[in-house]
Each structure stands twice: as C-alpha cells, then as structure tokens.
Write a protein that holds these residues in place. Structure first.
Motif, PDB file in Angstrom:
ATOM      1  N   THR A 212       0.845  -1.194   0.000  1.00 53.53           N
ATOM      2  CA  THR A 212       0.000   0.000   0.000  1.00 53.53           C
ATOM      3  C   THR A 212       0.877   1.239   0.000  1.00 53.53           C
ATOM      4  O   THR A 212       2.067   1.162   0.312  1.00 53.53           O
ATOM      5  N   PRO A 213       0.324   2.419  -0.336  1.00 53.60           N
ATOM      6  CA  PRO A 213       1.137   3.642  -0.250  1.00 53.60           C
ATOM      7  C   PRO A 213       1.726   3.858   1.136  1.00 53.60           C
ATOM      8  O   PRO A 213       2.871   4.314   1.267  1.00 53.60           O
ATOM      9  N   GLU A 214       0.971   3.516   2.177  1.00 50.91           N
ATOM     10  CA  GLU A 214       1.490   3.667   3.533  1.00 50.91           C
ATOM     11  C   GLU A 214       2.681   2.735   3.764  1.00 50.91           C
ATOM     12  O   GLU A 214       3.593   3.057   4.533  1.00 50.91           O
ATOM     13  N   GLY A 215       2.662   1.588   3.099  1.00 57.39           N
ATOM     14  CA  GLY A 215       3.751   0.641   3.249  1.00 57.39           C
ATOM     15  C   GLY A 215       5.071   1.164   2.726  1.00 57.39           C
ATOM     16  O   GLY A 215       6.139   0.750   3.198  1.00 57.39           O
ATOM     17  N   ILE A 216       5.037   2.073   1.753  1.00 57.48           N
ATOM     18  CA  ILE A 216       6.282   2.676   1.248  1.00 57.48           C
ATOM     19  C   ILE A 216       6.971   3.443   2.358  1.00 57.48           C
ATOM     20  O   ILE A 216       8.175   3.284   2.607  1.00 57.48           O
ATOM     21  N   THR A 217       6.209   4.293   3.054  1.00 63.42           N
ATOM     22  CA  THR A 217       6.765   5.099   4.139  1.00 63.42           C
ATOM     23  C   THR A 217       7.327   4.215   5.244  1.00 63.42           C
ATOM     24  O   THR A 217       8.418   4.461   5.766  1.00 63.42           O
ATOM     25  N   LEU A 218       6.595   3.171   5.588  1.00 63.98           N
ATOM     26  CA  LEU A 218       7.045   2.268   6.652  1.00 63.98           C
ATOM     27  C   LEU A 218       8.315   1.520   6.242  1.00 63.98           C
ATOM     28  O   LEU A 218       9.234   1.334   7.057  1.00 63.98           O
ATOM     29  N   ALA A 219       8.394   1.095   4.989  1.00 67.54           N
ATOM     30  CA  ALA A 219       9.588   0.401   4.517  1.00 67.54           C
ATOM     31  C   ALA A 219      10.799   1.338   4.511  1.00 67.54           C
ATOM     32  O   ALA A 219      11.914   0.929   4.876  1.00 67.54           O
ATOM     33  N   GLU A 220      10.601   2.571   4.105  1.00 62.58           N
ATOM     34  CA  GLU A 220      11.703   3.538   4.095  1.00 62.58           C
ATOM     35  C   GLU A 220      12.201   3.827   5.499  1.00 62.58           C
ATOM     36  O   GLU A 220      13.409   3.952   5.749  1.00 62.58           O
ATOM     37  N   GLU A 221      11.270   3.906   6.454  1.00 63.03           N
ATOM     38  CA  GLU A 221      11.670   4.093   7.841  1.00 63.03           C
ATOM     39  C   GLU A 221      12.460   2.895   8.348  1.00 63.03           C
ATOM     40  O   GLU A 221      13.469   3.044   9.049  1.00 63.03           O
ATOM     41  N   MET A 222      12.025   1.687   7.978  1.00 65.90           N
ATOM     42  CA  MET A 222      12.767   0.482   8.365  1.00 65.90           C
ATOM     43  C   MET A 222      14.193   0.523   7.824  1.00 65.90           C
ATOM     44  O   MET A 222      15.155   0.206   8.555  1.00 65.90           O
ATOM     45  N   LEU A 223      14.352   0.915   6.561  1.00 67.94           N
ATOM     46  CA  LEU A 223      15.678   0.957   5.956  1.00 67.94           C
ATOM     47  C   LEU A 223      16.557   2.024   6.595  1.00 67.94           C
ATOM     48  O   LEU A 223      17.776   1.830   6.757  1.00 67.94           O
ATOM     49  N   ARG A 224      15.969   3.144   7.005  1.00 67.54           N
ATOM     50  CA  ARG A 224      16.750   4.204   7.659  1.00 67.54           C
ATOM     51  C   ARG A 224      17.261   3.771   9.018  1.00 67.54           C
ATOM     52  O   ARG A 224      18.314   4.247   9.482  1.00 67.54           O
TER      53      ARG A 224
END
Length: 226
Positions: A212-224
């Motif tokens: 989902t679009p929200e999942g993009i933000t969550l994945a980017e936070e995980m990678l950071r």
C-alpha cells in the motif's frame, strides 16, 4: 561463495490494486522505496545468489520490460494473467535445475540475504522451503500469520503463526505436476502440506510488505533504522 545453482522467478505481474492511485499509470514493481524501484530491490537481492533471473509481467508489462536490464529474462503473460503458481509453471521450460527460488517483488528486507538463508537451510527431502518471520518483525503487514511447524519441522497452517515473506525454494516437479494454467502457489502448498513436505525457515532480520502507499513510508523508515 560457490556458483549459484538455482534460477529465480520474481513475481511482478499483478495489478497492484491496493497501491492505487500510484499504480494507475505504472506497475507496482516500478514504485520506488528509498529511491530504488521495488523490482530493482529484488533483482539486487538475487545478484550473486541465483544463476539466472526471471521476471513475469502482465499489467503495463511494456514499462517493466523497458526498465529491466538485458540479462534478466522476462515472461510477459498475455492475454491473461496466470497468478503466482501459473506464472511460475509457464516460465519453467526456460528455467534450469530441479528446484528454483521464487520471490515477490514487493518485499523489502533488512538483515542477511533472504535467498542465502533459504539456500543454507534447504535439504533434499523438502519439496518447498518458505522463508517465515514473526509478526513482531514485520513492517506494513496487516494480515494474520500463516504457518507453524510441527515436531518434524513440517509446516501447518495457523493464523497465529509466522508470516510468509514471499521468498521460497520450490521443486519444479511439484509445479509442473499441478493441473491448470492459472492458479496460486497455495494450490501447490495445499498438496505439500498434506504430505508434510513443505517446510519453513525463520528469517532473522526484518521484512516490509510494500503493498500500500502507507507501506512505502514504513519500509523507508525500516531501511533508515538499519
């Protein structure tokens, strides 16, 4: 590292309806997470750990074909989309080996290479080996768990269990023997679960389900936060 012995199928044919409106004009695998497309995350994961990389495509397949490097084998499903099991079955005549990797293109990981984790755990008596993870270490995943393991290590369906990450090794024979052209991998797994030849291995890192679009933000936070 020894020469990789398995080809890989990266699933990239779906419509990405949960990712709308971002998928109104592009296929989901071309959506970027941390500046890198999902399909490029998956291809990078496969480099050095697989022998040949195969990708299936259907929705806006021409965009994906234009994007992929020339050494990636693309299988365009036309006119119908074949689902995961059917897509893998259709590609197998061009894939080598008695077993292959399969990977969803909307999975992002932090930790050891998930394909290497699978490879290290594979044993000859297995017909499928699924990469699993505790729900507490998933990101963007909102569904129940999928499996627990019995005393012999074989998988049992249990929604209180571990989540399936979208990465696995599966024997080509069990895919080729499955009837039909359009079917999910679950059709194969149900057979293997019944004869107790489907197994799991735990992933020690984190996994983001970018659906989902929200999942993009969550994945980017995980990678950071690595």
């Amino acid at each position: 590292m020894s020469e990789p012995k398995r080809d890989i199928m990266i699933f990239a044919a779906g419509f990405g309806t949960r990712m709308a409106p971002l998928t109104d004009a592009m296929p989901k695998p071309l959506i970027k997470v941390a500046g890198v497309t999902l399909i490029d995350h998956a291809v990078a994961m496969a480099r050095g750990h697989t022998r040949e990389i195969h990708v299936n495509a259907h929705y806006r397949a021409e965009q994906l074909a234009d994007h992929l490097p020339g050494d990636v084998v693309i299988h365009i499903e036309h006119p119908a989309i074949l689902d995961t099991g059917g897509g893998l079955k259709a590609a197998l005549p061009q894939m080598r080996g008695t077993s292959v990797f399969a990977l969803n293109s909307d999975a992002v990981f932090t930790g050891p290479n998930p394909l290497q984790v699978l490879n290290d755990a594979w044993q000859d008596h297995m017909e499928a080996l699924l990469l699993l993870i505790p729900l507490a270490r998933t990101v963007g995943y909102t569904r129940p768990g999928s499996f627990v393991q019995d005393q012999d290590g074989a998988l049992v369906v249990d929604d209180a269990g571990l989540a399936y990450t979208g990465a696995q090794i599966i024997r080509r024979e069990v895919v080729e023997q499955t009837e039909g052209d359009v079917f999910s991998l679950w059709k194969i797994w149900e057979v293997l679960l019944a004869r107790k030849t489907a197994f799991g291995v735990g992933y020690p890192g984190q996994w983001a389900d970018v659906g989902t679009p929200e999942g993009i933000t969550l994945a980017e936070e995980m990678l950071r936060n690595v």
